[in-house]
Write a protein that holds these residues in place. Structure first.
Motif, short mmCIF file in Angstrom:
data_model
loop_
_atom_site.label_atom_id
_atom_site.label_comp_id
_atom_site.label_asym_id
_atom_site.label_seq_id
_atom_site.Cartn_x
_atom_site.Cartn_y
_atom_site.Cartn_z
N GLU A 282 0.84 -1.20 0.00
CA GLU A 282 0.00 0.00 0.00
C GLU A 282 0.87 1.26 0.00
N GLY A 283 1.95 1.23 0.81
CA GLY A 283 2.85 2.38 0.87
C GLY A 283 3.54 2.64 -0.46
N TYR A 284 3.95 1.57 -1.12
CA TYR A 284 4.59 1.75 -2.42
C TYR A 284 3.60 2.30 -3.45
N TYR A 285 2.35 1.91 -3.34
CA TYR A 285 1.35 2.41 -4.27
C TYR A 285 1.06 3.90 -4.01
N ARG A 286 0.86 4.25 -2.76
CA ARG A 286 0.42 5.61 -2.43
C ARG A 286 1.56 6.63 -2.48
N ARG A 287 2.77 6.22 -2.00
CA ARG A 287 3.82 7.23 -1.79
C ARG A 287 4.94 7.21 -2.82
N TYR A 288 5.19 6.05 -3.42
CA TYR A 288 6.41 5.93 -4.21
C TYR A 288 6.18 5.73 -5.70
#
Length: 339
Positions: A282-288
């Motif tokens: 989820e973090g890679y999708y939203r932030r990176y």
């Protein structure tokens, strides 16, 4: 490798140490290669725990090949009572295949009540003192996610080391470390990479290393690639430049405070969900800006956030008291419409 003194233990430890949590995912041959490269890169401090399933066992097997004498071994017990602590020490000795352990720590003393149990007469602390007398362990430490517990431990001056999370978004430990320095207590830093949440591990480790009150940083590593990347900080330490600091601060601000540190204490999930991995993708999708990669990974899981039945078994285990069920719901709401 830069070295620092681990407080009153007198041990001269490498600035970058090895955190043994993630090797639970590894095969023995991978751990053998990791330990070999730790030695080659000048790392001499290995931290593991009874709670990390087969971590002690694999480290002990690897040290048969690459040399027990090259490393200071630290491990931990979650037990509180005399007999249970004594049993854990013996198990650790057997698993690590060693006659003595350099540092034995109480693992994640969560509350003041737990601390008082450890310190009560004929309880856990007395057991480790007995192990010292028998030569089974050399030094005694304590780890916690509670500032208050470690602050009291420093006041009572019974421990030679403390271990506490510290990174740019979890930085309240700085005052604790300054107090420890005055009392000549070694400081071991866990969660320096916030469980892999930061985009740039190099910046994160250098930020922590700038604090001269800390003794050793123990990022969890499960590959030779991670060993080589992380040890660069200790082998050629350079403080962050102005521009690097700005970039890293922006990354940290985007992360916020409520995020998974990938400690794995929430496991096992009755539904088979790898909870930390849900939040990673989820973090890679939203932030990176790695939407396609993150979506592919999410699809590949045998169980994902959509399989959560809201049983709540995970939440009491989380040392950060994260609302895991609500977080999984948000992950599901992000990915499910895309599948």
């Amino acid at each position: 490798m830069e070295t620092r003194i681990l407080g009153k233990t007198g041990l001269e430890v490498s600035l970058i140490g090895f955190g043994g949590i993630p090797i639970q995912r590894c095969n023995q041959w991978e751990v053998d290669e990791i330990v070999e490269n730790l030695f080659l890169e000048g790392v001499n401090f290995i931290d593991t725990a009874r709670a990390y399933t087969n971590s002690e066992e694999m480290i002990g097997e690897a040290l048969k090949k690459w040399g027990r004498d090259h490393f200071f071994l630290a491990t931990k017990t979650p037990q509180l009572s005399y007999d249970a602590v004594m049993a854990d020490v013996q198990t650790s000795l057997n698993e690590l295949q060693t006659e003595t352990i350099d540092l034995y720590q109480f693992h994640n003393a969560k509350t003041m009540a737990a601390y008082e149990t450890i310190m009560s007469p004929n309880s856990g602390y007395a057991a480790l003192q007995k192990c010292q007398e028998l030569g089974l362990i050399k030094h005694i430490g304590i780890t916690s996610h509670s500032y208050e517990v470690l602050d009291r431990a420093l006041d009572e001056e019974k421990f030679e080391t403390i271990q506490f999370p510290y990174n740019i978004v979890e930085n309240k430990g700085a005052a604790l470390f300054a107090k420890a320095k005055l009392k000549n207590v070694g400081v071991i830093i866990m969660k320096p990479l916030a469980g892999g949440a930061f985009m740039n591990a190099d910046y994160a480790l250098r930020w922590v290393a700038e604090n001269q009150d800390i003794s050793v940083i123990i990022p969890g590593m499960d590959s030779v690639k991670q060993v080589l990347e992380n040890t660069k900080v200790g082998n050629d330490f350079i403080p962050l430049s102005h521009d690097e600091r700005k970039i890293f601060e922006a990354d940290a601000n985007a992360l916020g405070k409520t995020f998974c540190r990938r400690c794995g204490y929430c496991s096992p999930c009755p539904q088979g969900i790898d909870i930390p991995m849900q939040f990673i993708v989820e973090g890679y999708y939203r932030r990176y800006d790695l939407e396609e990669w993150a979506l592919d990974r999410y699809r590949s899981f045998s169980a994902n956030a959509s399989d959560c039945v809201q049983c709540g078994e995970c939440e009491p285990r989380c040392p950060y008291n994260l609302p895991i069920r609500d977080m999984l719901k948000k992950t599901r709401e992000l990915f499910d419409p895309l599948i």
